[in-house]
Design a protein around this motif. Structure first.
Motif, PDB file in Angstrom:
ATOM      1  N   LYS A  62      48.314  47.988  31.863  1.00  0.00           N
ATOM      2  CA  LYS A  62      47.983  48.518  30.531  1.00  0.00           C
ATOM      3  C   LYS A  62      47.902  50.041  30.558  1.00  0.00           C
ATOM      4  O   LYS A  62      47.659  50.677  29.541  1.00  0.00           O
ATOM      5  CB  LYS A  62      46.650  47.940  30.052  1.00  0.00           C
ATOM      6  CG  LYS A  62      46.709  46.431  29.761  1.00  0.00           C
ATOM      7  CD  LYS A  62      45.430  45.976  29.141  1.00  0.00           C
ATOM      8  CE  LYS A  62      45.225  44.473  29.202  1.00  0.00           C
ATOM      9  NZ  LYS A  62      46.057  43.729  28.253  1.00  0.00           N
ATOM     10  N   SER A  75      43.187  46.830  34.522  1.00  0.00           N
ATOM     11  CA  SER A  75      44.546  46.359  34.845  1.00  0.00           C
ATOM     12  C   SER A  75      45.503  47.531  34.850  1.00  0.00           C
ATOM     13  O   SER A  75      45.553  48.292  33.876  1.00  0.00           O
ATOM     14  CB  SER A  75      45.041  45.370  33.782  1.00  0.00           C
ATOM     15  OG  SER A  75      44.386  44.144  33.882  1.00  0.00           O
ATOM     16  N   ASP A  86      34.098  45.555  31.046  1.00  0.00           N
ATOM     17  CA  ASP A  86      35.528  45.237  31.008  1.00  0.00           C
ATOM     18  C   ASP A  86      36.251  46.486  30.496  1.00  0.00           C
ATOM     19  O   ASP A  86      36.194  46.805  29.306  1.00  0.00           O
ATOM     20  CB  ASP A  86      35.736  44.032  30.075  1.00  0.00           C
ATOM     21  CG  ASP A  86      37.217  43.726  29.853  1.00  0.00           C
ATOM     22  OD1 ASP A  86      38.072  44.474  30.374  1.00  0.00           O
ATOM     23  OD2 ASP A  86      37.501  42.751  29.146  1.00  0.00           O
ATOM     24  N   THR A 145      41.367  40.393  34.721  1.00  0.00           N
ATOM     25  CA  THR A 145      40.859  39.007  34.708  1.00  0.00           C
ATOM     26  C   THR A 145      40.435  38.584  36.114  1.00  0.00           C
ATOM     27  O   THR A 145      39.355  37.995  36.308  1.00  0.00           O
ATOM     28  CB  THR A 145      41.968  38.056  34.193  1.00  0.00           C
ATOM     29  OG1 THR A 145      42.435  38.540  32.939  1.00  0.00           O
ATOM     30  CG2 THR A 145      41.473  36.637  34.059  1.00  0.00           C
TER      31      THR A 145
HETATM   32  C1  LIG Z   1      39.592  43.706  26.538  1.00  0.00           C
HETATM   33  C2  LIG Z   1      40.472  42.988  27.518  1.00  0.00           C
HETATM   34  N1  LIG Z   1      39.940  42.487  28.627  1.00  0.00           N
HETATM   35  C3  LIG Z   1      40.653  41.853  29.558  1.00  0.00           C
HETATM   36  C4  LIG Z   1      41.999  41.670  29.384  1.00  0.00           C
HETATM   37  C5  LIG Z   1      42.766  40.940  30.413  1.00  0.00           C
HETATM   38  O1  LIG Z   1      43.707  41.755  31.029  1.00  0.00           O
HETATM   39  P1  LIG Z   1      44.680  41.119  32.104  1.00  0.00           P
HETATM   40  O2  LIG Z   1      45.442  40.033  31.377  1.00  0.00           O
HETATM   41  O3  LIG Z   1      45.545  42.252  32.518  1.00  0.00           O
HETATM   42  O4  LIG Z   1      43.844  40.582  33.192  1.00  0.00           O
HETATM   43  C6  LIG Z   1      42.632  42.165  28.233  1.00  0.00           C
HETATM   44  C7  LIG Z   1      44.066  41.947  28.002  1.00  0.00           C
HETATM   45  O5  LIG Z   1      44.569  42.078  26.926  1.00  0.00           O
HETATM   46  C8  LIG Z   1      41.842  42.852  27.283  1.00  0.00           C
HETATM   47  O6  LIG Z   1      42.369  43.337  26.170  1.00  0.00           O
END
Ligand SMILES: Cc1ncc(COP(=O)(O)O)c(C=O)c1O
Length: 417
Positions: free
Chosen positions: A230, A227, A204, A98
């Motif tokens: 994950k 991230s 993303d 994010t």
């Molecule tokens: C497709 C996708 N994009 C972005 C994010 C955001 O990840 P983070 O909360 O680690 O920034 C997520 C989190 O579930 C996601 O599934």
């Protein structure tokens, strides 16, 4: 772990949390799209950093400060190689995906998007790759357009993409893998088309980098966000990959220490890449843990991770499709090649929160809700909420069986066939 044949039980032995219980039952962790569990090697690397060489980086001229600096830099080099960037100058550490996307929307978008410009996103974006672009469009008087889904609500529509690109957007923001549908988008082809239309591309990668081989140079995207948490790493650290020339042209959002080369009473100049975008004290422990997570994934092999997840997804789809009143969303068995280990589903007549709560009682952790993708869930799939199971390399088919047994329990409780 050294490279050898994939053995899920051996993998599981590396994850201490998988030996624990939840509500008195062995933990069945199926919320990997939200965050992954951590192997001993990651936990130990973080603990070892704090126990033996905790110091601030880029500053101290003493042994443990140098060790910490080397460990931080090594982590970036590992990530550079993991996603096949050109150099670690193209890797900016952020808080999470994010944060990485916001850096692009605020810095690059702030400088390059103006009134009447078009920004193209898809209808399957997580809020993290949607809201920053909505905010930018509103601030700048730009127009936000959407790539629609196909008639099955499973893939992005090529026709819609082609039509939207005729508006010559400034940037295309698209997810590599959907956190609801599990669809793996052909981001290489989208990038080629977008570049042909004069647009920049941000991918993303929050749901792709943990689960499959990613090659940012092959995709040729301009930005890629991810991230660590994950992908077996710690929470609090993520990364933005961006082509060097683009990062060079961008202004930092946060200024202060460490991101500066020189300061006088009246002037300043930015530090080299990637440090220019990393103001203040960095999450060194996080970077060390991220590096250990990459080591772990490399030792297993991303091809094996993907293969294992594809097999378990196939098994789960089969079992769920055999279960009356369960409806799965996104690609089905025929589309397995383009689906990651995420299955969103509904159970007729039962709210997903009830499903999740009853599964919780059985030690099973799944997600229920709108999955930070409200436009997709509520406006396209026409559901108030969905249940979701999501796999990682340590999940087993026997855990899928437990989910199906628990769904049968839910059905009995709610007197559903
Ligand atoms: C497709 C996708 N994009 C972005 C994010 C955001 O990840 P983070 O909360 O680690 O920034 C997520 C989190 O579930 C996601 O599934």
């Amino acid at each position: 772990m050294t490279a050898r044949a994939f053995n899920v039980d051996r993998v599981r032995a590396d994850f201490p949390i998988l030996k624990t219980k939840m509500n008195g039952k062995p933990l069945v962790y199926l919320d990997n799209a939200a965050t992954s569990q951590k192997p001993y090697s990651v936990i130990d690397a973080i603990s070892n950093y704090y126990r033996t060489y905790n110091a601030n980086i880029h500053r101290g001229i003493y042994k443990i400060a140098e060790e910490a600096t080397v460990a931080y830099t090594d982590s970036k080099i590992k990530l550079e190689k993991f996603i096949n960037a050109n150099s670690m100058q193209e890797i900016v550490y952020t808080k999470n995906a994010t944060d990485a996307i916001n850096l692009v929307s605020l810095s690059w978008g702030g400088a390059n998007v103006g009134r009447g410009d078009h920004i193209l996103v898809s209808s399957m974006e997580h809020h993290s790759n949607l809201v920053p672009w909505m905010v930018l469009a509103k601030k700048k008087g730009a127009v936000l357009d959407y790539i629609a889904l196909d008639k099955d609500n499973a893939r992005l529509s090529t026709k819609s993409l082609d039509e939207q690109l005729e508006k010559r957007p400034k940037i295309v923001a698209v997810t590599h893998a959907s956190n609801v549908l599990g669809t793996i988008n052909d981001v290489k082809s989208i990038t080629r088309k977008a570049h042909g239309a004069g647009a920049m591309v941000i991918v993303d990668g929050a749901q792709s980098a943990p689960h499959m081989k990613v090659d940012v140079r092959d995709i040729d995207c301009d930005f890629f966000a991810m991230s660590a948490h994950k992908m077996l790493g710690p929470m609090g650290i993520g990364a933005l990959y961006a082509k060097k020339g683009i990062l060079d042209s961008m202004e930092p959002l946060i200024t202060g220490g460490d991101m500066i080369r020189s300061v006088t009473h009246n002037s300043y100049s930015w530090n080299d890449l990637p440090w220019k975008f990393e103001a203040g004290t960095s999450d060194v422990a996080g970077a060390v843990g991220f590096g250990a997570a990459i080591d772990y994934l490399n030792a297993v092999g991303m091809d094996k991770v993907r293969k294992h997840e594809k097999e378990i997804t196939k098994y789960a789809l089969k079992r769920m499709n055999e279960t009356r009143n369960v409806r799965t969303f996104g690609l089905d068995m025929k589309g397995l090649e383009d689906k990651c280990g995420i299955i969103a589903f509904s159970l007729k007549g039962v709210h997903p929160h009830d499903v999740s709560q009853i599964l919780d009682g059985e030690g099973i952790a799944i997600r229920a809700g709108q999955h930070c993708a409200m436009p997709l869930v509520t406006e396209i799939l026409n559901e108030n909420a969905l249940s979701r199971i999501s796999f990682y390399l340590y999940n087993k088919e026997s855990e899928v069986d437990k989910v199906i047994d628990a769904i049968d329990m839910v059905k009995k409780k709610f007197r559903i066939e």
